[in-house]
Write an enzyme that holds these catalytic residues in place. Structure first.
Site, short mmCIF file in Angstrom:
data_model
loop_
_atom_site.label_atom_id
_atom_site.label_comp_id
_atom_site.label_asym_id
_atom_site.label_seq_id
_atom_site.Cartn_x
_atom_site.Cartn_y
_atom_site.Cartn_z
N THR A 172 0.85 -1.18 0.00
CA THR A 172 0.00 0.00 0.00
C THR A 172 0.89 1.23 0.00
OG1 THR A 172 -1.76 1.14 1.18
CG2 THR A 172 -0.14 0.01 2.54
N GLU A 181 -4.36 -2.18 5.41
CA GLU A 181 -3.91 -2.63 6.74
C GLU A 181 -5.03 -3.23 7.57
OE1 GLU A 181 -3.14 0.12 5.23
OE2 GLU A 181 -1.18 0.92 5.77
N LYS A 207 -6.08 10.84 -2.83
CA LYS A 207 -6.66 9.60 -3.36
C LYS A 207 -7.52 9.90 -4.57
CE LYS A 207 -7.57 5.10 -1.66
NZ LYS A 207 -8.14 4.20 -0.66
N TRP A 232 -3.68 5.93 -4.77
CA TRP A 232 -2.95 6.99 -4.06
C TRP A 232 -1.96 7.73 -4.94
CZ3 TRP A 232 -5.05 8.33 0.22
CH2 TRP A 232 -5.60 7.40 1.10
P1 AMP Z 1 -6.03 1.77 1.05
O1 AMP Z 1 -5.10 1.15 2.00
O2 AMP Z 1 -5.41 2.14 -0.24
O3 AMP Z 1 -7.26 0.98 0.91
O4 AMP Z 1 -6.49 3.17 1.69
C1 AMP Z 1 -7.10 3.29 2.94
C2 AMP Z 1 -7.51 4.73 3.17
O5 AMP Z 1 -8.51 5.12 2.22
C3 AMP Z 1 -8.14 5.02 4.51
O6 AMP Z 1 -7.21 5.18 5.54
C4 AMP Z 1 -8.89 6.32 4.20
O7 AMP Z 1 -8.02 7.44 4.18
C5 AMP Z 1 -9.39 6.07 2.80
N1 AMP Z 1 -10.74 5.51 2.83
C6 AMP Z 1 -11.10 4.23 2.68
N2 AMP Z 1 -12.44 4.09 2.75
C7 AMP Z 1 -12.95 5.32 2.97
C8 AMP Z 1 -14.27 5.85 3.15
N3 AMP Z 1 -15.35 5.09 3.06
N4 AMP Z 1 -14.38 7.17 3.37
C9 AMP Z 1 -13.31 7.99 3.44
N5 AMP Z 1 -12.04 7.55 3.27
C10 AMP Z 1 -11.86 6.24 3.03
#
Ligand code: AMP
Length: 548
Positions: free
Chosen positions: A186, A332, A448, A453
Site C-alpha cells: 500500500t 492494513e 486519493k 494513491w
Molecule cells: P487503502 O489502503 O489504499 O485501501 O487506503 C485506505 C484509506 O482510504 C483510509 O485510511 C482512508 O483514508 C481512505 N478511505 C477508505 N475508505 C474510505 C471511506 N469510506 N471514506 C473515506 N475515506 C476512506
C-alpha cells in the site's frame, strides 16, 4: 486452593483456520457453482469452482516444481480474471505467499515492492508484459510465467497453460493458520509502499465476518461482481467470502468501464457488487444516460476506499432503486473496518435520515474495535462532535509492516501503531453515540484519486527539481468523479518566470504516471507554515478547494 487451574478435558477441537480448509468446503459442496471471467480479448469464459480449484492445485504443483517452498513469495501482475483467481486460491493454500502487485504503481514503487518481497516467481498477464518492462530486470534470475490467450509468450518466459498442463493437481497441505498467506503493498505517506502480510487465520475470520447479514449479507444464493481489482487490499477479501459461502463470482477482467459493468451486472444477474466511489459515480452517469436497464437483482453495491457522497447515495436510490452500502477500510485492515448498513432504529425513518446514516462510514465490523484520539492525546467522546485520529484493532488488522524491523514485536511504537498495539489510521473522524464513524479529514499527506494513491511528498520532491520552483505543496481538492485531485501550490524561485501547468507536466512526463500530474497550479508568495516549519496543508486545502 481455589485458584489452582483445573485439568481441562473435553475442550473444543483446534482446527486450523486456513484458506485450504475454507476451500475444501466450496470444493466439496459448491464445485458446480459458476465463476465467470472476462478475458483479455473480451471473451466471457464460464467455469466452476471445481475446475478453478483443480487448476489452482496444478498451479501449486507447478510452483513446487519451480522451487517455491512454503513461505516463499509468488508475485502476480494481473487483472481480475479466472487464472488470477486460481493463483489467489492456489498459492496461499499451498503454503506459499501470494504477492499481488498493483499494476498502477509507479515503476520505482513497483521495484521497491518486488525487491522487498524477494519474489521467487512472477506471474504476469501477456497484456501487461510491456507495463512490467521497467522492473523486469530486477528479477532476471527468477522464472516468469505469462498468462496469454493464445499461448504466445515472450522469449524466456513460461507459458501458463503449458505449465499447468504438465502438472498433476497437488493436494493442498494444511498450512499453519498463523503463517502469512497474502501480501499487498500500500502507499506509504512518506517513502516507499509498505507491505501488508495477512495470515490464513485473518483471511478466514475476515471472510466469515464479511459475509454476515449486517455486513455484506452473502450466501450461496449470491452472485458477486467485484469492480475492485484483486490486487487491491486482498481483492477486498471478496474471493474468500464468496468461496466460504459458495457464492458465484463474476470477474470483470481489465475493464471497469460503466457500459461493460452494466452488461455483466444484467447478463449474470449479479446480486452484489463492490467498487470505489469513482466506479459508483461513472456507473450512475451511465445509467442516467441509458435508461431501461434492469438492475432489480442487484441487492447490494458496496462502496469504499474513499468517501461516498450523500448525493450519490440519494441519486441511486431515487433514480435506480439501488441501495449503496458505504464502507471504510484500509489495506492494513483487511480491508473491512466499518460499514454503514441502516440500523433497525432507522428502518421507518424518513429517507433523508437514512441517506445521512449511509453517508457516514458506519459502525465497526464484529471483532473490530475503534477509538479516536485527539491531538492532545486523549480519547474523544462518542458524541458526533469531537474529532480525533481513528485507531483500530482486530484479528485481521496488521500489527506491523512486512519486512519492517519491528515485525513481530507487539510493543512496536512508531508512527503507525500505538504503544498498546492499535493501528493509527491517519484518518480524522468523529464517532457518534452508537458507534457510527464519520471521516472528516485525513492526517496523512496523500491524495486519493479514483481509489489510487498519489504521494504528495514524492510529487513535491520531483517538482522541487524544477529550476523555477522554490517551494511547493501538493494538496488534495474534492473532485466529483475522481474523489480528489492534486493541486500544486508554488512559490516561484527568485529571478525565474512563473512556470505554467504545461511546464510542470513536461517536467513530470515519464517520471510519474499521467494521472499523478496536478490538474491546477496556484502561485503564491509564501506557503503558510506551523511554528515548527511544516506546511499547513489543511489551511491550504481550504483555500484552494472550490466552494461546494
Ligand atoms: P487503502 O489502503 O489504499 O485501501 O487506503 C485506505 C484509506 O482510504 C483510509 O485510511 C482512508 O483514508 C481512505 N478511505 C477508505 N475508505 C474510505 C471511506 N469510506 N471514506 C473515506 N475515506 C476512506
Amino acid at each position: 486452593d481455589a485458584r489452582r487451574p483445573i485439568a481441562v478435558v473435553g475442550l473444543t477441537m483446534d482446527i486450523p483456520l486456513t484458506t485450504a480448509a475454507l476451500l475444501r468446503r466450496v470444493d466439496t459442496l459448491f464445485a458446480h457453482k459458476a465463476i465467470v471471467s472476462r478475458e483479455a480479448d473480451g471473451r466471457l469464459v464460464r467455469t466452476t469452482y471445481g475446475a478453478c480449484l483443480a487448476e489452482a492445485r496444478r498451479l501449486a504443483a507447478a510452483m513446487r516444481a519451480l522451487g517455491v517452498r512454503p513461505g516463499d513469495r509468488v508475485a502476480t501482475f494481473c487483472w481480475s480474471h479466472a487464472r488470477h483467481l486460481q493463483a489467489f486460491y492456489g498459492i496461499p493454500a499451498s503454503g506459499a505467499i501470494l504477492h499481488m502487485l498493483n499494476v498502477r504503481l509507479p515503476a520505482d514503487d513497483l521495484a521497491h515492492a518486488i525487491t522487498e518481497a524477494d519474489d521467487s516467481v512472477v506471474i504476469v498477464d501477456a497484456a501487461l508484459w510491456e507495463a512490467f518492462a521497467p522492473v523486469r530486470h530486477l528479477i532476471t534470475d527468477r522464472p516468469f510465467v505469462v498468462i496469454s490467450d493464445d499461448g504466445d509468450v515472450p522469449a524466456g518466459a513460461i507459458d501458463h497453460t503449458s505449465l499447468l498442463a504438465a502438472h498433476e493437481p497437488h493436494e493442498f497441505p494444511e498450512p499453519d493458520e498463523r503463517a502469512g498467506a497474502v501480501l499487498c503493498h500500500t502507499s506509504g505517506t512518506t517513502g516507499r509502499p509498505k507491505g501488508v502480510l495477512t495470515s490464513h487465520r485473518a483471511l478466514v475470520l475476515h471472510a466469515l465476518t464479511q459475509a454476515l447479514p449486517d455486513m455484506l449479507d452473502l450466501s450461496e444464493r449470491s452472485t458477486v461482481l467485484a469492480a475492485a481489482h484483486l490486487f487491491h487490499a486482498n481483492g477486498w477479501g471478496l474471493p474468500f467470502s464468496c468461496a466460504l459461502v459458495g457464492a458465484s463470482q463474476v470477474l470483470p477482467g481489465a475493464r471497469l468501464d460503466a457500459a461493460g459493468l452494466v452488461e455483466l451486472l444484467e447478463s449474470e444477474r449479479v446480486t452484489h457488487t463492490a467498487g470505489v466511489p469513482t466506479i459508483a459515480h461513472d456507473l450512475l452517469a451511465w445509467l442516467d444516460a441509458h435508461p431501461g436497464h434492469d438492475l432489480s437483482r442487484l441487492r447490494t453495491m458496496l462502496v469504499g476506499g474513499a468517501a461516498l457522497p450523500e448525493a450519490t447515495i440519494r441519486a441511486y436510490d431515487e433514480r435506480h432503486g439501488v441501495r449503496l452500502l458505504h464502507s471504510w477500510g484500509m489495506t492494513e485492515t483487511g480491508p473491512l473496518g466499518t460499514l454503514a448498513r441502516v440500523p433497525s432504529e432507522l428502518a421507518d425513518a424518513p429517507a433523508d435520515a437514512q441517506y445521512a446514516w449511509q453517508a457516514t462510514q458506519g459502525r465497526p465490523a464484529p471483532l473490530v474495535e475503534i477509538r479516536a484520539r485527539a491531538e492532545d492525546g486523549t480519547l474523544v467522546p462518542w458524541d458526533s462532535a469531537a474529532a480525533g485520529e481513528l485507531e483500530v484493532r482486530g484479528p485481521w488488522v496488521a500489527s506491523s509492516y512486512f519486512g519492517s524491523p519491528v515485525a513481530g514485536r507487539p510493543q512496536a511504537v512508531n508512527d503507525t501503531w500505538t504503544a498498546d498495539g492499535w493501528l493509527r489510521t491517519g484518518d480524522v473522524v468523529t464517532i457518534g453515540p452508537t458507534g457510527a464513524v464519520s471521516v472528516i479529514d485525513r492526517a496523512k499527506d496523500l491524495v486519493k484519486s479514483g481509489g489510487e494513491w498519489i504521494r504528495s511528498a514524492a510529487l513535491e520532491a520531483l517538482l522541487l527539481e524544477h529550476a523555477s520552483i522554490a517551494e511547493v505543496a501538493i494538496v488534495a481538492v474534492p473532485h466529483d468523479r475522481w474523489g480528489e485531485r492534486p493541486v500544486a501550490i508554488i512559490v516561484v524561485a527568485p529571478g525565474h518566470e512563473a512556470p505554467t501547468l504545461h511546464d510542470l507536466h513536461a517536467h513530470l512526463a515519464d517520471r510519474v504516471p499521467r494521472w499523478w500530474r496536478p490538474d491546477t497550479l496556484t502561485i503564491v508568495d509564501t506557503l503558510p507554515r506551523t511554528s515548527s516549519g511544516k506546511v499547513r496543508k489543511a489551511l491550504l486545502r481550504q483555500e484552494v478547494s472550490p466552494p461546494r
